[in-house]
Design a protein around this motif. Structure first.
Motif, mmCIF file in Angstrom:
data_model
loop_
_atom_site.group_PDB
_atom_site.id
_atom_site.type_symbol
_atom_site.label_atom_id
_atom_site.label_comp_id
_atom_site.label_asym_id
_atom_site.label_seq_id
_atom_site.Cartn_x
_atom_site.Cartn_y
_atom_site.Cartn_z
ATOM 1 N N SER A 1 -6.015 4.507 -6.511
ATOM 2 C CA SER A 1 -5.927 3.641 -5.327
ATOM 3 C C SER A 1 -4.857 2.592 -5.548
ATOM 4 C CB SER A 1 -7.280 2.967 -5.097
ATOM 5 O OG SER A 1 -7.572 2.108 -6.173
ATOM 6 N N ALA B 1 -11.064 6.450 3.631
ATOM 7 C CA ALA B 1 -10.774 5.021 3.605
ATOM 8 C C ALA B 1 -11.071 4.429 4.982
ATOM 9 C CB ALA B 1 -9.311 4.792 3.248
ATOM 10 N N SER C 1 -13.885 1.879 0.985
ATOM 11 C CA SER C 1 -13.489 3.224 0.561
ATOM 12 C C SER C 1 -14.728 4.022 0.189
ATOM 13 C CB SER C 1 -12.581 3.147 -0.665
ATOM 14 O OG SER C 1 -11.542 2.240 -0.425
ATOM 15 N N GLN D 1 0.811 -1.226 0.000
ATOM 16 C CA GLN D 1 0.000 0.000 0.000
ATOM 17 C C GLN D 1 0.840 1.270 0.000
ATOM 18 O OE1 GLN D 1 0.088 -2.374 2.333
ATOM 19 N NE2 GLN D 1 -0.380 -1.660 4.385
ATOM 20 N N LEU E 1 -5.657 5.690 -0.799
ATOM 21 C CA LEU E 1 -6.435 6.419 -1.812
ATOM 22 C C LEU E 1 -5.861 7.819 -1.932
ATOM 23 C CD1 LEU E 1 -10.103 5.738 -0.599
ATOM 24 C CD2 LEU E 1 -8.928 4.582 -2.443
ATOM 25 N N HIS F 1 -4.764 -0.283 2.423
ATOM 26 C CA HIS F 1 -4.831 0.306 1.072
ATOM 27 C C HIS F 1 -4.760 1.820 1.179
ATOM 28 C CE1 HIS F 1 -9.068 0.735 2.179
ATOM 29 N NE2 HIS F 1 -9.269 1.507 1.125
ATOM 30 N N LEU G 1 -10.112 -1.452 -3.648
ATOM 31 C CA LEU G 1 -9.416 -0.565 -4.585
ATOM 32 C C LEU G 1 -10.353 -0.042 -5.674
ATOM 33 C CD1 LEU G 1 -5.975 -2.341 -5.007
ATOM 34 C CD2 LEU G 1 -6.692 -0.616 -3.350
#
Length: 1679
Positions: free
Chosen positions: A550, A586, A591, A176, A211, A209, A559
């Motif tokens: 993402s 997120a 998300s 990530q 963004l 993850h 994602l």
């Protein structure tokens, strides 16, 4: 409580920034207030802890803080101050699962908490107890500078930071991070290179993850030529046109480029910057692949060699340079069956059909070609064939093919899933297919555009390729697909994007280009959905053109790429392109994205309903389910829940929760937690109304938090109301666009229904609405972030940039009015019925029209006028805000002003502009049809008309019909079948007094007509007069269309000005017929500056007077034969060229000089040809009526001859002199342009002929030929000089003593030349004319001074208009010239000096008549005596010419100063001192200094320095031989040391210097000393070469004598008088040591131009001594 609320400092901490936290959504939940002494500005929640930022920049932590070592229990209920940060002022806080980060005011980052994975960016420690600075360094530069950070985001094991340069930095562990590394943890912050070059707006971290929100790149400016290889510039594609098919080959292998393997391609593509927006042309090649574009054809799936018809689909399709480019997704998601028969199936799922702008949304129309049936049938057969194969072979693919005849259904709503579409062979679909195919492909194939577009439209399938290969290939390509980035422009719905892509069925590739050529057709004008490339309104406004990127773990679909794969590098989430995302959030595994339309997209893990919808797949963004009218404006995502802050029906914001219900019991086990309750869609939190005004929300772990404000004095409520109103309004505008305009634009018959003009107007209206909508969206986004952060009223865009809003609304209102006037809304009725059905409920609903039973056209008009009402809303809300302030405060004033601006604009647009448009529409409905067509214009509005016979034409015939209609841009006089339009800008109207006539008349004047109108009553007369005057005033102010909005503060005058600027095209004036004049007018006549353009290309730019060119002007006349222009720049008078000017002829000739009545007349210079062209020549002299007449100098550069003499009718006639570059000299008579008559001819070696000539250089008749040695022949001669001469005569050899004859010959030169007084008469006459005299000396001195003053003032004014023309010093000179030297009585020395100083300044500027004269004389003098004219025989003439200048200028000076004595006269009361009053010493040469007036003393200092170079050159040539002898002697004698030379020259021993001073120290004079004796005198004398006038040179000689005397006096130490015998040797020594190169020339110049009154004085004697020295040195013998 203070009434004043500014930024909230005074309103007590209990009112602002209150923080409430809670968990879950059950009814029993009650938020807890977190108690702090200061308002909370921002909160961040982690998994089990929180960080708070309070006013003053301090930071508190609460919750479980296991990293705090000194805490007794790790759970902290009360917030604790992070004391380490108390020195810093923090501006931003963030919390991850178990670590925290803050950003300080100076952009530094501090981190603390769990650090096992390096998430705190500090190596070596697994736990960081207290905030510790983290250095974010840009290692590329040396030394690495610290990167300034704006905000940070924390995840589970990683942290992201956004820098001030809008780049992303990452540290921690896991994919990530988006870094090109597999070694974790990354301890040092590193830049995420994949986002380099992009403008990142926000970062967010989930558990695993990341963004980011990115502003779209602007469309590239320079579309490259894409059909050539980037490196070797060969064509990428070749196309061979066979009889029945086209072979396209892309077998180009770049020798320079390097092939990439698929992995490389993948990585190269992922990082590629976006291609370009659909509304702008631009390359779609990923700019980061530096290798040849073909390198993306991956080697492992190259086509088999035998597949001739086509080859691989290429990953990057180069976009053709002119067309808009869509995001290209060239791979189908479904495997296709191979097609046999060597045919290639056309598979166009969502490819780049770059249709040019012009064919957008036009839809299918009939073909203008005779064989259209054949074409249709052929295409139908092709599609049937393909369809049959398609269905039989692969039934499995049918589920993806939408079989539908309705065109609208052909477009899927999601651009991420390519659909292989087939179209059933039904009429409409086929027609569409044919049209789209033809328009998109045909035209460009035909123009042999290198198969580019075909490649875009058609994805090739190679015959003979196995099924497995296809699938394998698709698998390999799939990851690439998602990663190509593209930035969409301002397009709200994908339907619009898709409708411009071509969805073709299986069309065979062997459609021959000829067929396509026939099917291509001209297209109607486009109506693009959005105005091309809307500019972002202002720097203050947030961008709506954004993308979401993402990367990281994707196992939950968080994602948003439609799969569960992880992405190690940032990838653009395609389906959010064009959605105007403003903010991302997120959660742990999901998300969120918040859009400008206040909608929320969510994707990722949905186990607890945290996405707020039950759509699948959850791997792609979907809208959360909220009921209509709920507009979300802040979002938060926690571990398994989502919190939304929204507008409801009341002003107070409301909260929605979706996700897991949290039980109050803390001891819950993990299993129970998994099975807890959760929401299916967002649930309203019941307690939100009790919280007050929530300004932002945040979530983390299982907790929710809201920051709220209490409503003090209504201020907070008003702010919220303003923001909510703007969000609601933006949604409304978006609905108009998506529900009404989009469906209409998809209608094929729209353009034809509207017609050309209305279609353009609708296009304009949609553009203006798009602009307005965008501005509103940006403003609503700005207001939302304003609520979230600052409260300073000065940050409001609608206050700071009110003009931007007012202008946008005004333009929009005009666009609606224009469409209304042209009946556009009426024309839209049918398309609306076609699209929305008979009732058109959509329109009804959108317009919210209260009246029943209105026609649809009126409802549409009402709908488009709705936005104007929003201006009232602005006014109302700003007023509401203002009431929260003290009346005396600046903020109150500001809000009040803005409020009144918006209110008055709203009233003006609604009452005035809308009414005018409706009144005009009504008028056109009743007006006779024939004239309507020519008079009806979109921007034309009716003001009043005389159908009630209230206004009639005076003296009209009995049966004539005269109807006057006043529009906002013209007065129309209509008769039975004709009408005449008088533009208002050039209309003057004045009332005629009623006393004598008893008639109520108005006199109307236009440029070519004037007439009188009679009104029926005084009231009518007043009404028409007022109406016309107001209309004219508005037309002139440029607001003809809009009227004057009250907000501009322009007070309307009763009468428009008599003098004005306007444009007009003449229609009957003979001279100006069909010409257009643009410029200043006075009462119907051009007057002042203006431009006239004739249809034949002629153009005049300059000043006018009473309708005629007068003053300075620039006139261009095109010359078709020479393909060039004649151009005149200069003075005009009464419409003719008159005065001084420059005429550049098309032939290349240039004339600079005087004109009269369009002819060259007076003094002027004509240059022909360039120096290197055929016959360059220059003439300078007098002209009469376009012919050379009078004295002039003609320099024939090609032949190397120069003629100086008299002319008549362009021919040499009279006396003249010719010199050539070979040294020949002729003077004598000319006749008919030839040397005819008596003349004298000298050659370079002094051979002379005196006698008769018949042609140029041709002797014919009696004469005397003299040799250089004095021998001569008398007799008759014939023949051309320089060839053999025939002669009969006597030869004489004079004896040594008989040298008189030779002398007689020499003396005759100059007799036959033009006398110097006769030269340049025109130049002096022009100067007299400028002073107001017809001939020299005739006229009034006072008039002359008036003329000088006028000339200077006019030139000063011109200089003020264009300051670059004059230098600063020039400017000062002009200022000082404005004072005229005044004196009474006789001229004294003081007055004389004043006059002298005045003359020096006057002659310094060409703007003064005397200065102009001097400048002209200098240029003619140089023209005469430079180049070929530098001939030593011309010296006497050159000297005499200067003397004649002096006497003639002196005549002018005495005319201006009549009291000045004449030449040689004495001044009154000479002063007693010896000339000390004149430091320059110009007068010191006279016996009684300063008492005698002489022209040379007064004027030579002005004139001679300018004429010096050519004059001195002549002297140097004349004295060349003597000077050489003298110089040789000087060089020889200067070899001796000082004492030897003094002895040689016979200087008495007592004058020999004993010591000399060198560099300030005394030295003995030794026998070897050189150049030391009398050094100061020598230095003085050397300055003679640096002076110009004889008086200055004499001054130098005098100073030299004084220096010698000083030195001798010091030596002898007693008084001493020179005798010439003593002085001469010493002076000779000084002259020798001075080493003056051209002393002979200096001596001659002084002698020729010395003031006569000086010759017998002291100066005279000194000069004689110098002359004697010169001759002595020449004849010096060394003994």
């Amino acid at each position: 409580m203070e009434k004043q609320i500014s930024c909230g400092e005074e309103d007590g901490s209990g009112e602002r920034g209150l923080l409430h936290t809670w968990r879950g959504y059950s009814y029993s939940t009650t938020p807890e207030r977190v108690l702090l002494s200061r308002p909370v500005l921002q909160a961040a929640l982690g998994a089990r802890h929180g960080v708070l930022l309070v006013e003053g920049g301090q930071v508190y932590s609460f919750g479980e803080l296991p990293w705090k070592q000194n805490q007794t229990s790790s759970v902290v209920t009360e917030p604790v101050l992070e004391a380490v940060l108390s020195e810093q002022r923090v501006v931003f806080v963030a919390a991850g699962s178990a670590h925290s980060g803050v950003v300080t005011e100076d952009g530094g980052v501090h981190m603390w908490g769990e650090n096992t994975h390096g998430q705190c960016g500090l190596s070596g420690l697994s736990v960081i107890p207290n905030p510790t600075p983290v250095g974010v360094l840009n290692s590329v530069a040396t030394p690495p500078p610290t990167v300034t950070i704006l905000e940070v985001a924390c995840g589970d094991q990683h942290t992201l930071a956004l820098s001030a340069k809008h780049e992303v930095w990452a540290w921690g562990s896991g994919c990530q991070l988006g870094l090109n590394t597999s070694t974790f943890p990354v301890w040092k912050p590193q830049k995420v290179e994949h986002l380099a070059g992009r403008h990142v707006l926000q970062v967010a971290c989930g558990a695993a993850h990341s963004l980011v929100l990115v502003r779209c790149l602007p469309p590239p400016q320079e579309p490259r030529k894409q059909d050539k290889c980037g490196q070797c510039h060969q064509l990428l594609y070749t196309m061979t046109d066979k009889e029945d098919h086209v072979i396209i080959s892309d077998g180009h292998h770049c020798l320079l480029g390097v092939e990439l393997d698929s992995g490389e391609v993948k990585s190269a593509l992922e990082g590629s910057p976006d291609q370009s927006s659909p509304t702008e042309p631009g390359p779609s090649m990923p700019a980061q692949i530096p290798k040849s574009p073909t390198s993306s054809t991956n080697p492992e799936f190259a086509p088999p060699p035998e597949s001739t018809p086509a080859s691989e689909p290429q990953n990057q399709v180069p976009a053709s340079s002119q067309e808009p480019v869509e995001p290209a997704i060239e791979y189908s998601a479904e495997p296709e069956a191979p097609v046999t028969n060597e045919e290639v199936c056309v598979e166009a799922s969502e490819t780049n059909t770059s249709e040019p702008d012009s064919c957008r949304a036009t839809g299918g129309k009939s073909f203008p070609y005779p064989d259209e049936q054949a074409v249709k049938a052929y295409l139908k057969r092709l599609s049937d064939h393909a369809l049959a194969e398609h269905t039989t072979k692969t039934p499995s693919t049918l589920h993806s093919a939408q079989l539908s005849s309705d065109r609208a259904d052909c477009f899927t709503s999601d651009p991420l899933i390519p659909v292989a579409q087939s179209v059933t062979p039904m009429g409409s679909a086929l027609n569409n297919l044919v049209v789209s195919c033809a328009s998109a492909v045909g035209e460009r194939v035909v123009s042999t555009y290198e198969a580019l577009s075909l490649r875009k439209v058609i994805g090739y399938w190679v015959p003979g390729e196995g099924r497995e290969r296809v699938e394998e290939r698709l698998r390999q390509e799939e990851p690439i697909q998602g990663k190509k980035s593209s930035s969409l422009g301002d397009i709200r719905e994908e339907e619009a994007e898709l409708s411009r892509r071509l969805s073709l069925p299986g069309l065979l590739s062997q459609v021959s280009p000829r067929l396509l050529r026939r099917t291509s057709r001209p297209r109607a004008r486009a109506i693009p959905l959005t105005p091309g490339g809307i500019i972002e309104a202002d720097a203050h406004l947030p961008s709506l053109q954004t993308e979401v990127w993402s990367w990281g773990r994707g196992q939950e679909g968080q994602l948003g790429h439609g799969d569960l794969l992880s992405r190690p590098q940032p990838v653009c989430v395609k389906s959010l392109n064009g959605k105007e995302v403003l903010r991302v959030a997120a959660g742990a595994h999901h998300s969120l994205a918040l859009t400008a339309q206040s909608q929320v997209f969510s994707w990722g893990c949905n186990t607890s309903g945290q996405l707020g919808h039950m759509e699948s797949p959850t791997t792609l963004p979907h809208l959360t389910e909220l009921s209509d009218g709920i507009r979300v404006w802040d979002i938060g995502a926690g571990q398994q829940h989502t919190l939304l802050l929204a507008d409801g029906d009341c002003i107070q914001p409301i909260l929605y929760y979706s996700g897991q219900q949290v039980k109050e019991v803390m001891e819950q086990t993990e299993e129970e937690e998994q099975t807890g309750e959760y929401t299916q869609q967002p649930v309203l939190l019941p307690f939100c109304m009790n919280l007050g005004y929530v300004s932002s929300v945040c979530t983390g772990g299982r907790t929710c938090a809201a920051l709220t404000d209490r409503n003090v004095m209504g201020f907070i409520a008003s702010l919220h109301e303003l923001a909510a109103a703007e969000r609601k309004y933006y949604c409304k505008l978006s609905n108009i666009n998506s529900l009404l305009l989009q469906p209409l634009l998809k209608l094929d018959s729209l353009s034809s229904a509207l017609g050309q003009s209305s279609a353009g107007l609708l296009q304009n209206l949609i553009g203006r609405l798009g602009r307005l909508s965008q501005l509103t969206g940006q403003n609503s986004a700005s207001l939302t972030s304003f609520l979230r952060r600052s409260r300073d009223i000065r940050g409001l865009v609608i206050l700071e940039d009110a003009h931007l809003f007012l202008d946008t609304y005004s333009e929009y209102c005009s666009a609606v009015g224009d469409l209304l006037v042209m009946g556009g809304f009426q024309a839209l009725v049918k398309p609306c019925h076609d699209v929305f059905g008979k009732g058109a409920e959509v329109v009804q609903k959108l317009s919210k029209c209260s009246e029943e039973g209105l026609p649809l056209a009126d409802i549409l008009a009402h709908l488009f006028y709705l936005p104007i009402k929003h201006l009232h809303e602005y006014g109302r809300l700003l007023l509401k805000l203002a009431t929260c302030y003290e009346v005396s405060s600046v903020d109150y004033q500001k809000l009040q002003d803005a409020c009144s601006k918006y209110e008055s604009m709203a009233l003006h647009l609604k009452r005035r502009r809308r009414k005018e448009a409706e009144y005009t529409l009504h008028f056109w409905k009743s007006f006779p049809g024939k004239m309507t067509d020519s008079l009806r214009k979109p921007s034309r509005r009716l003001i009043c008309e005389s159908s009630n016979k209230a206004l009639t034409l005076q003296n009209a015939g009995r049966f004539s019909v005269n109807w006057f209609i006043l529009f906002n841009d013209a007065l129309v006089h209509a008769q039975f079948s004709t009408h005449h339009v008088f533009p208002l800008a050039t209309l003057w109207v004045e009332p005629i007094s009623e006393e004598n006539t008893g008639l109520y008349g108005l006199k109307v004047t236009s440029p070519e007509e004037s007439f009188t109108l009679l009104a029926s009553s005084p009231a009518e007369k007043a009404k028409w007069l007022r109406s016309i005057n107001q209309a004219v005033e508005q037309a002139l102010s440029g607001l003809g269309h809009d009227g004057i909005p009250p907000s501009t503060g322009v007070t309307q005058r009763a009468d428009p000005p008599i003098s004005r600027t306007a444009s007009y095209t003449f229609y009957k004036d003979s001279r100006l017929k069909e010409a257009t004049y643009e410029g200043r007018w006075v009462s119907g006549k051009p007057h002042g500056r203006g431009v006239v353009k004739w249809p034949d290309g002629r153009m005049y730019t300059g000043t006018f007077k009473n309708g005629l060119e007068d003053g300075f002007g620039d006139y261009v006349v095109p010359n078709k034969n020479l393909n060039s222009c004649d151009n005149y720049q200069g003075q005009w008078k009464d419409g003719k060229i008159h005065g001084f000017g420059t005429f550049r002829y098309a032939s290349g000739e240039i004339y600079e000089g005087s004109f009269q009545d369009n002819m060259r007349h007076g003094h002027g210079m004509l240059r022909s040809g360039k120096l290197n062209s055929t016959s360059p020549s220059v003439f300078i002299g007098q002209w009469q009526y376009d012919k050379k007449s009078g004295y002039g100098v003609f320099d024939d550069i090609t032949r190397g001859e120069k003629y100086m003499g008299m002319w008549l009718d362009d021919q040499r006639q009279g006396n003249g002199v010719v010199v050539t570059q070979f040294g020949l000299y002729y003077e004598g008579a000319f006749n008919n342009n030839k040397m005819m008559g008596t003349g004298v001819l000298l050659s370079e070696d002094d051979t002379t002929f005196e006698g008769d000539f018949s042609e140029d250089w041709t002797l014919n008749g009696k004469g005397v030929l003299t040799m250089p040695n004095g021998d001569y022949i008398e007799g008759s001669f014939s023949g051309v000089w320089g060839t053999g001469l025939k002669m009969s005569g006597s030869y004489y050899k004079p004896s040594l003593y008989d040298s008189d004859k030779e002398k007689a010959h020499a003396l005759k030169l100059g007799r036959l030349a033009v006398h110097s007084e006769e030269k340049w008469k025109a130049v002096f006459l022009e100067c007299w004319n400028r002073l107001g005299c017809d001939s020299p000396g005739q006229g009034q001195t006072t008039t002359a001074w008036d003329n000088i003053a006028v000339a200077l003032t006019a030139n000063r004014r011109q200089q003020r208009d264009s300051p670059e023309l004059l230098s600063r010093s020039h400017h000062k000179t002009l200022e000082s010239l404005e004072f005229i030297p005044q004196h009474v009585g006789p001229v004294t020395l003081e007055v004389y000096h004043t006059i002298r100083r005045y003359l020096v300044k006057a002659c310094d500027t060409p703007l003064h008549p005397l200065g102009r004269l001097v400048e002209t004389l200098v240029s003619v003098y140089r023209m005469t005596y430079v180049g070929v004219g530098a001939n030593r025989r011309l010296l006497p003439q050159a000297v005499n010419e200067i003397k004649s200048y002096l006497s003639r200028i002196f005549q002018l000076v005495r005319f201006l100063f009549p009291d000045l004595p004449e030449e040689g006269g004495s001044l009154a009361d000479p002063p007693k001192d010896k000339g000390g009053s004149d430091p320059a010493g110009k007068q010191l040469e006279s016996p009684k200094p300063g008492c005698v007036v002489s022209s040379s003393a007064l004027l030579l200092p002005v004139l001679l320095p300018r004429l010096y170079p050519p004059l001195f050159t002549l002297y140097a040539l004349e004295k060349e031989k003597e000077d050489d002898v003298y110089w040789e002697c000087v060089l020889r004698l200067n070899k001796q040391p000082d004492l030897a030379l003094l002895a040689f020259l016979g200087v008495q021993q007592k004058f020999w210097p004993v010591t000399v001073t060198v560099h300030g120290e005394k030295q003995q004079v030794l026998s070897s000393t050189k150049d030391a004796c009398f050094a100061s005198a020598v230095e003085n004398l050397q300055q003679i070469s640096t002076t110009f006038t004889p008086s200055d040179k004499l001054q130098v000689i005098q100073l030299t004598f004084e220096e010698i005397t000083q030195e001798v006096l010091a030596l002898l130490k007693q008084d001493f008088l020179w005798s010439m015998d003593d002085l001469f040797p010493v002076f000779l020594f000084v002259v020798l040591r001075a080493r003056i190169r051209n002393l002979g020339s200096e001596v001659s110049l002084i002698e020729d131009l010395m003031d006569p009154c000086v010759q017998h004085g002291e100066h005279g004697i000194m000069f004689t001594t110098l002359k004697a020295c010169y001759y002595q040195i020449q004849h010096e013998k060394i003994t």
